[in-house]
Write an enzyme that holds these catalytic residues in place. Structure first.
Site, PDB file in Angstrom:
ATOM      1  N   CYS A 115       0.829  -1.199   0.000  1.00 16.71           N
ATOM      2  CA  CYS A 115       0.000   0.000   0.000  1.00 16.71           C
ATOM      3  C   CYS A 115       0.874   1.264   0.000  1.00 16.71           C
ATOM      4  O   CYS A 115       1.810   1.380  -0.791  1.00 16.71           O
ATOM      5  CB  CYS A 115      -0.939  -0.066   1.201  1.00 16.71           C
ATOM      6  SG  CYS A 115      -2.306   1.093   1.186  1.00 16.71           S
ATOM      7  N   THR A 116       0.608   2.202   0.897  1.00 15.50           N
ATOM      8  CA  THR A 116       1.337   3.468   0.915  1.00 15.50           C
ATOM      9  C   THR A 116       2.744   3.339   1.491  1.00 15.50           C
ATOM     10  O   THR A 116       3.458   4.354   1.593  1.00 15.50           O
ATOM     11  CB  THR A 116       0.550   4.528   1.718  1.00 15.50           C
ATOM     12  OG1 THR A 116       0.194   3.986   2.986  1.00 15.50           O
ATOM     13  CG2 THR A 116      -0.705   4.937   0.967  1.00 15.50           C
TER      14      THR A 116
END
Length: 335
Positions: A115-116
């Site tokens: 993800c981030t």
């Protein structure tokens, strides 16, 4: 099980977390490697680390117990996976933490993010000149903030050399399954995927969203939900604008305008996306000839199927089947 697998040294896999991480970003991949040890004992030694160690708060109720990153000094590290979450932007601005990430990257054979977490790798300068992906909602932000990264916003995960990045949340499980497949073989990754009750390891190139899901997201009002279900059930029928308009009792012109307004794509593109999605499922799950698949999905021609799959998934049917098939015959049959 291959007996010689139990005699090798365990591979150290370090999961890096920070305050306000997304809990599933770390527990999903960790479960993959932990369960791999059940299938092939002694494969992995798992560690969870943070900048200074201690209990790290997550975005869920549970904190994460960690050792300090400094505890890994002197260890040979096989894999480092950096979590994502709402706390990633703050962590990416912590110069001491970013320097720790650079040091870990220099000492590991394989570096990944979920993800981030890609923003942390990017801030550390580890994605320069690389292709990468993050959560679909953050892809544009990653692209705007780091012009030297090629952001592929539709991918589930990307392997670029020894650096892996994955999309949001459960994509970290896909990435980790692929890592396990790389380490101990596709056959064992298949068995592991089944034990986790999830899809077979997917080698990256599939979109973060299927055709039907894209349309559900676009049609937030649900106005054309029943029509899209009808299309999926009648892929071999005449699915012209006139036919679809008749189904919803609208004029063709008004229907085409309203459909695109609600769904985000024209009726013709939506129909093709649903046909491509159906064809991909058959390519994954069956050994049917391409001609049969083309007919069953409404393409009625191998070449039309090939062109549509190239447009929708940027891959030819034969290559797609080779990469993603899950049906009988994979690695000698069912496990």
């Amino acid at each position: 099980m291959n007996d010689n697998m139990t005699s090798i040294s365990a591979k150290l896999v370090a999961f890096v977390v920070f305050p306000n991480l997304k809990l599933l970003d770390i527990t999903g991949p960790m479960q993959v490697f932990a369960d791999a040890n059940q299938i092939s004992p002694g494969q992995y030694d798992l560690k969870v680390v943070s900048a200074n160690g201690g209990a790290i708060p997550s975005d869920a109720v549970l904190p994460v117990a960690t050792d300090p990153i400094s505890s890994l000094k002197g260890n040979q590290i096989n894999t480092v996976i950096v979590a994502g979450g709402a706390g990633a932007p703050v962590a990416a601005e912590d110069d001491v933490f970013i320097e720790q990430i650079r040091d870990l990257a220099a000492r590991t054979g394989r570096l990944g993010s979920v993800c981030t977490g890609a923003f942390i790798l990017a801030k550390a300068g580890l994605l320069v000149g690389r292709s990468a992906v993050t959560h679909w909602d953050s892809c544009d932000r990653l692209k705007d903030a780091f012009a030297d990264i090629t952001v592929q916003k539709d991918a589930i995960y990307i392997k670029d050399g020894d650096i892996w990045t994955s999309a949001g949340v459960t994509a970290g499980i896909d990435m980790s399954l692929a890592m396990v497949a790389e380490d101990i073989g596709r056959k064992y990754a298949l068995k592991l995927a089944r034990s986790l009750v999830c899809y077979l390891v997917r080698p990256g190139g599939q979109s973060q969203f299927s055709g039907p899901l894209q349309q559900q997201i676009g049609d937030s009002t649900g106005k054309f939900g029943d029509l899209n279900i009808w299309i999926s059930d009648n892929l071999t029928s005449d699915l012209s604008v006139e036919t679809l308009a008749e189904q919803v009792r609208m004029s063709p012109r008004n229907f085409a305008r309203r459909y695109k307004q609600h769904i985000g794509v024209s009726p013709a593109k939506a129909v093709e996306a649903l046909r491509v999605d159906a064809a991909c499922r058959l390519l994954e799950e069956s050994e049917l000839p391409l001609t049969v698949i083309a007919n069953r999905c409404g393409f009625f021609d191998d070449e039309r199927l090939r062109r549509a799959l190239m447009r929708g998934r940027n891959v030819a049917p034969g290559v797609y089947r080779e990469r993603f098939r899950t049906g009988p015959g994979v690695d000698g049959g069912a496990i």
